[in-house]
Design an enzyme around this catalytic site. Structure first.
Site, PDB file in Angstrom:
ATOM      1  N   PRO A  56      28.560-100.413  50.459  1.00 54.90           N
ATOM      2  CA  PRO A  56      28.374-100.954  51.797  1.00 54.90           C
ATOM      3  C   PRO A  56      27.716-102.329  51.803  1.00 54.90           C
ATOM      4  CG  PRO A  56      26.878 -99.111  51.425  1.00 54.90           C
ATOM      5  CD  PRO A  56      27.812 -99.166  50.267  1.00 54.90           C
ATOM      6  N   ASN A  57      28.239-103.147  52.692  1.00 53.57           N
ATOM      7  CA  ASN A  57      27.735-104.483  52.994  1.00 53.57           C
ATOM      8  C   ASN A  57      27.986-105.524  51.911  1.00 53.57           C
ATOM      9  OD1 ASN A  57      26.653-103.774  55.607  1.00 53.57           O
ATOM     10  ND2 ASN A  57      25.080-102.650  54.479  1.00 53.57           N
ATOM     11  N   ARG A 117      25.237-112.119  54.672  1.00 49.53           N
ATOM     12  CA  ARG A 117      24.058-111.240  54.727  1.00 49.53           C
ATOM     13  C   ARG A 117      22.929-111.778  53.840  1.00 49.53           C
ATOM     14  NH1 ARG A 117      23.267-105.807  51.501  1.00 49.53           N
ATOM     15  NH2 ARG A 117      21.278-105.160  52.379  1.00 49.53           N
ATOM     16  N   TYR A 153      20.832-112.621  48.451  1.00 49.82           N
ATOM     17  CA  TYR A 153      22.103-112.351  47.765  1.00 49.82           C
ATOM     18  C   TYR A 153      22.902-113.593  47.419  1.00 49.82           C
ATOM     19  CZ  TYR A 153      20.991-107.658  49.315  1.00 49.82           C
ATOM     20  OH  TYR A 153      20.355-106.464  49.533  1.00 49.82           O
ATOM     21  N   ASN A 199      28.547-101.426  42.070  1.00 49.41           N
ATOM     22  CA  ASN A 199      27.408-101.846  42.880  1.00 49.41           C
ATOM     23  C   ASN A 199      27.456-100.960  44.118  1.00 49.41           C
ATOM     24  OD1 ASN A 199      25.550-102.954  44.614  1.00 49.41           O
ATOM     25  ND2 ASN A 199      26.101-105.074  44.150  1.00 49.41           N
ATOM     26  N   ALA A 232      23.414 -99.875  49.228  1.00 48.17           N
ATOM     27  CA  ALA A 232      22.339 -98.987  49.679  1.00 48.17           C
ATOM     28  C   ALA A 232      22.517 -97.555  49.193  1.00 48.17           C
ATOM     29  CB  ALA A 232      22.248 -99.020  51.201  1.00 48.17           C
ATOM     30  N   GLU A 287      25.978-100.025  36.213  1.00 42.04           N
ATOM     31  CA  GLU A 287      25.411-100.278  37.541  1.00 42.04           C
ATOM     32  C   GLU A 287      25.049-101.760  37.642  1.00 42.04           C
ATOM     33  OE1 GLU A 287      21.469 -98.774  40.058  1.00 42.04           O
ATOM     34  OE2 GLU A 287      21.559 -98.476  37.884  1.00 42.04           O
ATOM     35  N   HIS A 337      23.527-104.869  40.337  1.00 46.24           N
ATOM     36  CA  HIS A 337      22.900-105.296  41.591  1.00 46.24           C
ATOM     37  C   HIS A 337      22.745-106.806  41.553  1.00 46.24           C
ATOM     38  CE1 HIS A 337      22.151-101.227  42.792  1.00 46.24           C
ATOM     39  NE2 HIS A 337      21.726-100.990  41.569  1.00 46.24           N
ATOM     40  N   ARG A 362      11.809-105.668  44.807  1.00 49.05           N
ATOM     41  CA  ARG A 362      11.984-105.551  46.252  1.00 49.05           C
ATOM     42  C   ARG A 362      11.229-104.346  46.816  1.00 49.05           C
ATOM     43  NH1 ARG A 362      17.936-106.474  47.884  1.00 49.05           N
ATOM     44  NH2 ARG A 362      16.925-106.573  49.905  1.00 49.05           N
TER      45      ARG A 362
END
Length: 144
Positions: free
Chosen positions: A9-10, A17, A22, A73, A76, A97, A99, A106
């Protein structure tokens, strides 16, 4: 070699965003970068993005016996989805994985990664370059 790149998502909102987190690179540029890199490495690549958890699970299951490696990725869903973890474990496909941001620096809730338990490696905080690094990791892993 066939690699599936999955974005949650996103991720489709890259460049829009929170560019201070990012970056300003858009989603289409990410896909182009990954696709061009795969061509250079003689890797067949398929890219997929969904904002829906079940769709991501379906795509991981679809990959069974069709795909050699997965770059994921989960967005969330990294921090919430046991279903995605279980899907990766079920198919047994080597998975990395990724990111874009450094999730370890964070918010506290971003410190939890369910998917990490099924991955051969995590790459975080390298921007979109993390995706090409993940392809290299998978190529090396699969060759062994």
């Amino acid at each position: 070699m066939k690699i599936l790149v999955i974005n949650g998502p996103n991720i489709n909102m890259l460049g829009i965003r929170e560019p201070h987190i990012y970056g300003k690179t858009g989603f289409a540029d990410l896909i182009n970068t990954v696709t061009e890199y795969a061509k250079e490495k003689n890797v067949d690549i398929e890219c997929y993005q969904s904002n829906h958890e079940g769709d991501l699970v379906d795509k991981i299951q679809w990959a069974y016996e069709k795909i050699d490696g997965i770059v994921i990725n989960p967005g969330a869903y990294t921090h919430t989805s046991i279903a995605i973890l279980d899907a990766v474990k079920a198919v047994g496909i080597p998975t990395v994985e990724v990111h874009i941001s450094d999730v370890s620096a964070r918010e506290d809730f971003r410190q939890i990664s369910y998917i990490r338990n099924a991955c051969i490696k995590t790459i975080a905080g390298h921007g979109i370059k993390g995706y090409t690094e993940a392809i290299d990791v998978l190529m090396e892993y699969i060759k062994k």
